[in-house]
Motif scaffolding. Structure first.
Motif, PDB file in Angstrom:
ATOM      1  N   LEU A   1       2.255   8.354  -7.155  1.00 51.39           N
ATOM      2  CA  LEU A   1       2.599   7.368  -6.130  1.00 51.39           C
ATOM      3  C   LEU A   1       2.744   8.097  -4.796  1.00 51.39           C
ATOM      4  O   LEU A   1       3.571   9.010  -4.663  1.00 51.39           O
ATOM      5  CB  LEU A   1       3.907   6.663  -6.485  1.00 51.39           C
ATOM      6  CG  LEU A   1       4.477   5.730  -5.418  1.00 51.39           C
ATOM      7  CD1 LEU A   1       3.573   4.528  -5.187  1.00 51.39           C
ATOM      8  CD2 LEU A   1       5.894   5.279  -5.802  1.00 51.39           C
ATOM      9  N   LEU A   2       1.941   7.708  -3.817  1.00 48.42           N
ATOM     10  CA  LEU A   2       2.029   8.328  -2.496  1.00 48.42           C
ATOM     11  C   LEU A   2       3.263   7.824  -1.757  1.00 48.42           C
ATOM     12  O   LEU A   2       3.774   6.737  -2.044  1.00 48.42           O
ATOM     13  CB  LEU A   2       0.768   8.016  -1.690  1.00 48.42           C
ATOM     14  CG  LEU A   2      -0.545   8.569  -2.253  1.00 48.42           C
ATOM     15  CD1 LEU A   2      -1.705   8.238  -1.314  1.00 48.42           C
ATOM     16  CD2 LEU A   2      -0.453  10.076  -2.472  1.00 48.42           C
ATOM     17  N   PRO A   3       3.764   8.576  -0.777  1.00 45.63           N
ATOM     18  CA  PRO A   3       4.938   8.130  -0.022  1.00 45.63           C
ATOM     19  C   PRO A   3       4.701   6.781   0.656  1.00 45.63           C
ATOM     20  O   PRO A   3       3.577   6.466   1.074  1.00 45.63           O
ATOM     21  CB  PRO A   3       5.134   9.251   1.011  1.00 45.63           C
ATOM     22  CG  PRO A   3       4.469  10.443   0.414  1.00 45.63           C
ATOM     23  CD  PRO A   3       3.300   9.919  -0.360  1.00 45.63           C
ATOM     24  N   ALA A   4       5.737   6.002   0.754  1.00 44.41           N
ATOM     25  CA  ALA A   4       5.638   4.676   1.372  1.00 44.41           C
ATOM     26  C   ALA A   4       5.073   4.795   2.787  1.00 44.41           C
ATOM     27  O   ALA A   4       5.476   5.659   3.560  1.00 44.41           O
ATOM     28  CB  ALA A   4       7.007   4.008   1.415  1.00 44.41           C
TER      29      ALA A   4
ATOM     30  N   ALA B   1       0.609  -0.364 -12.311  1.00 42.88           N
ATOM     31  CA  ALA B   1      -0.565   0.194 -11.628  1.00 42.88           C
ATOM     32  C   ALA B   1      -0.852   1.604 -12.117  1.00 42.88           C
ATOM     33  O   ALA B   1      -2.024   2.000 -12.261  1.00 42.88           O
ATOM     34  CB  ALA B   1      -0.336   0.183 -10.121  1.00 42.88           C
ATOM     35  N   LYS B   2       0.176   2.382 -12.375  1.00 43.33           N
ATOM     36  CA  LYS B   2      -0.035   3.731 -12.910  1.00 43.33           C
ATOM     37  C   LYS B   2      -0.730   3.658 -14.263  1.00 43.33           C
ATOM     38  O   LYS B   2      -1.649   4.445 -14.549  1.00 43.33           O
ATOM     39  CB  LYS B   2       1.307   4.461 -13.034  1.00 43.33           C
ATOM     40  CG  LYS B   2       1.912   4.906 -11.717  1.00 43.33           C
ATOM     41  CD  LYS B   2       3.221   5.648 -11.953  1.00 43.33           C
ATOM     42  CE  LYS B   2       3.834   6.150 -10.648  1.00 43.33           C
ATOM     43  NZ  LYS B   2       5.120   6.855 -10.877  1.00 43.33           N
ATOM     44  N   GLU B   3      -0.309   2.717 -15.103  1.00 48.71           N
ATOM     45  CA  GLU B   3      -0.951   2.561 -16.403  1.00 48.71           C
ATOM     46  C   GLU B   3      -2.408   2.127 -16.239  1.00 48.71           C
ATOM     47  O   GLU B   3      -3.307   2.624 -16.932  1.00 48.71           O
ATOM     48  CB  GLU B   3      -0.179   1.536 -17.239  1.00 48.71           C
ATOM     49  CG  GLU B   3       1.226   1.986 -17.630  1.00 48.71           C
ATOM     50  CD  GLU B   3       1.995   0.891 -18.340  1.00 48.71           C
ATOM     51  OE1 GLU B   3       1.409  -0.192 -18.591  1.00 48.71           O
ATOM     52  OE2 GLU B   3       3.189   1.108 -18.651  1.00 48.71           O
ATOM     53  N   ALA B   4      -2.642   1.195 -15.293  1.00 50.26           N
ATOM     54  CA  ALA B   4      -3.996   0.683 -15.086  1.00 50.26           C
ATOM     55  C   ALA B   4      -4.926   1.762 -14.554  1.00 50.26           C
ATOM     56  O   ALA B   4      -6.089   1.876 -14.988  1.00 50.26           O
ATOM     57  CB  ALA B   4      -3.958  -0.499 -14.125  1.00 50.26           C
ATOM     58  N   VAL B   5      -4.464   2.571 -13.602  1.00 47.78           N
ATOM     59  CA  VAL B   5      -5.341   3.594 -13.036  1.00 47.78           C
ATOM     60  C   VAL B   5      -5.567   4.726 -14.042  1.00 47.78           C
ATOM     61  O   VAL B   5      -6.654   5.317 -14.090  1.00 47.78           O
ATOM     62  CB  VAL B   5      -4.781   4.120 -11.692  1.00 47.78           C
ATOM     63  CG1 VAL B   5      -3.608   5.061 -11.896  1.00 47.78           C
ATOM     64  CG2 VAL B   5      -5.871   4.816 -10.883  1.00 47.78           C
ATOM     65  N   ALA B   6      -4.577   5.007 -14.887  1.00 43.33           N
ATOM     66  CA  ALA B   6      -4.781   6.017 -15.929  1.00 43.33           C
ATOM     67  C   ALA B   6      -5.809   5.531 -16.942  1.00 43.33           C
ATOM     68  O   ALA B   6      -6.662   6.309 -17.412  1.00 43.33           O
ATOM     69  CB  ALA B   6      -3.458   6.334 -16.620  1.00 43.33           C
ATOM     70  N   GLU B   7      -5.754   4.232 -17.265  1.00 48.47           N
ATOM     71  CA  GLU B   7      -6.737   3.662 -18.182  1.00 48.47           C
ATOM     72  C   GLU B   7      -8.130   3.702 -17.565  1.00 48.47           C
ATOM     73  O   GLU B   7      -9.114   4.027 -18.231  1.00 48.47           O
ATOM     74  CB  GLU B   7      -6.340   2.227 -18.532  1.00 48.47           C
ATOM     75  CG  GLU B   7      -7.205   1.596 -19.602  1.00 48.47           C
ATOM     76  CD  GLU B   7      -6.752   0.196 -19.958  1.00 48.47           C
ATOM     77  OE1 GLU B   7      -7.247  -0.341 -20.964  1.00 48.47           O
ATOM     78  OE2 GLU B   7      -5.915  -0.379 -19.217  1.00 48.47           O
TER      79      GLU B   7
END
Length: 505
Positions: A415-418, A394-400
């Motif tokens: 990543l926000l806290p759980a 997801a980090k890769e996808a949102v950066a893209e």
């Protein structure tokens, strides 16, 4: 009012958020003599009850309403209090008439792909979703004229739309909001769901009224025991049907306190890991927009009170839900001191579908009580290896996605806290069979307990990434159909309405 006015009702609903209110509305509309009690442990914030706090024009009044919703303990985001749960550190709850429906963002995307519930036929679920959209007054085009909204969606669509069916392509976010004739917006709270029911004498709304337990006669729910939180007085209230819609943590707590303890109770706790990232649109895009519209930044700030919200739908190939928000039209200084055109700052939030496990759970004890005397709870929650891998994807996808939209403002996605999503699900999940992995059937009826329903995000059994409110209201619509059949099947009994001379069911 605090304690209920009458000793018996046809329907008692515990919890006045969107799903509890949906049960009230459906029964009110379809059962013309049913007497209904809707109760909440929190206070009324507005008149009519359940109004979204965004609709309170005075900022001081709005802040007071938010504080009144928080209850004791450390405050979370406005209108909520933190649970201080180490495994779910951002977990927070609100306690007020209207529940989180008085504070939510109003996002109402439809689930897709693996988010759908496989044992409910698609045609039936789509009909329930359509009814939920009516109850919530969902509009996908309320902010179509927000600055740069079309450009943001065009850039996202170029990245994501290839190979997707039309209904799962980049689009404006469906929102529970109504555009008024003056161009301003009214956000849907549970006042909108309740409609005329909120002011009808057949419906009582009791605030600051805590349900202590469901009363059982053998395997049948026959009412509840309530406490007036102002006076401490307790009373038993009879009912032909009871719905517990007290959120994903307090609903299983109340069932446990009532001795209703199926093996899956409290288990399969499901939050949505949330990754955020921010970018700004390129200068040439901003300049072209200014040349076409002739607007200055200050004029936009006066015109646009709410930013555009776009949606990248979940698909099985892209198992994330993207919520893309352009910041409100207020000046946002960059590090170099340059002011930014309103709408040119874009916040991207990607939500992951959690790896669902029975070990993620809310656990209760009979040897300790919380501040209100109900069984103390403890949350057990962790990210599995599959969750950690999905978060990295997801980090890769949102950066893209951010790179496609503009120029990054963050070094990397965060990543926000759980617990940050507030989208807690699964703790009274539905299932196709009573096999120990669910609490209720596909109509939200608690297994082996006649006359008892559960409602809320907690009944959703699937791993979802999209905002869950529309789905849980749709499931409440489905459950209400079964509840109405139950009321009809027990019509031969003397009903509360008949006893009062109102009529017969």
């Amino acid at each position: 009012m605090s304690l209920p006015r009458h000793p018996s009702y046809d329907l008692v609903v515990v919890g006045s958020g969107p799903t509890g209110s949906a049960y009230v509305r459906e029964v009110y509309d379809r059962h013309p003599t049913a007497r209904i009690l809707l109760l909440d442990a929190g206070p009324r914030l507005t008149d009519p009850p359940g109004t979204h706090v965004k609709n309170i024009a005075d900022s001081a009044e709005r802040a007071r309403a938010q504080r009144a919703s928080e209850g004791p303990g450390p405050a979370g985001r406005p209108g909520t209090r933190l649970l201080e749960a180490p495994d779910l550190p951002a977990a927070a709850l609100s306690t007020n008439v209207g529940g989180m429906g008085a504070h939510w963002t109003g996002a109402c995307p439809r689930p897709g792909g693996g988010e759908r519930i496989g044992f409910i036929p698609d045609a039936e679920m789509d009909a329930h979703l359509s009814r939920a959209e009516q109850l919530l007054r969902v509009d996908a085009h309320a902010f179509d004229h927000a600055p740069f909204a079309d450009e943001v969606r065009r850039r996202l669509a170029a990245l994501f739309d290839a190979g997707r069916p039309p209904h799962r392509r980049v689009a404006p976010m469906p929102l529970a909001v109504t555009t008024r004739s003056d161009g301003a917006h009214t956000w849907s709270g549970t006042d909108v769901i309740l409609g005329r029911a909120a002011a009808d004498e057949r419906v009582d709304i009791a605030d600051r009224c805590l349900c202590l337990r469901v009363v059982l006669d053998g395997d049948t729910a026959t009412g509840i025991v309530v406490r007036d939180l102002a006076t401490g007085e307790e009373r038993r209230v009879s009912a032909r049907a009871v719905v517990i819609a007290a959120d994903a943590l307090r609903t299983p707590q109340l069932l446990h306190a009532s001795g209703v303890r199926p093996p899956a109770l409290g288990r399969y706790l499901n939050d949505q890991p949330q990754i955020v990232y921010a970018v700004r649109l390129p200068d040439d895009v901003v300049a072209a927009h200014r040349a076409v519209t002739g607007r200055t930044r200050d004029e936009d700030g006066a015109i646009v009170a709410q930013s555009g919200v776009s949606w990248v739908p979940y698909t099985d190939a892209h198992p994330f839900h993207g919520q893309v928000m352009q910041l409100d039209a207020s000046p946002v200084p960059l590090a170099d001191g340059t002011d930014v055109e309103p709408g040119a700052i874009v916040g991207l939030g990607w939500f992951c579908a959690k790896d669902i496990s029975p070990d993620d759970r809310v656990e209760f004890t009979d040897t300790a009580a919380d501040a209100r005397g109900l069984p103390a709870l403890r949350i057990h929650y962790r990210y599995s290896d599959r969750d950690l891998a999905a978060i990295e994807q997801a980090k890769e996808a949102v950066a893209e996605a951010g790179a496609a939209v503009g120029i990054p403002l963050d070094d990397s996605p965060l990543l926000l806290p759980a617990g940050s999503s507030l989208h807690y699900q699964g703790t009274t999940r539905m299932g196709p069979a009573d096999d120990g992995t669910s609490v209720c059937d596909s109509h939200s009826r608690v297994w082996n307990t006649r006359g008892l329903w559960v409602a809320g995000n907690n009944v959703i059994p699937t791993a979802t990434a999209c905002n869950p409110t529309l789905t849980s209201v749709a499931l409440a619509v489905r459950g209400a159909r079964a509840l109405l059949a139950h009321l009809d099947s027990t019509a031969e009994r003397s009903t509360p309405a008949a006893q009062a001379g109102v009529g017969t069911a």
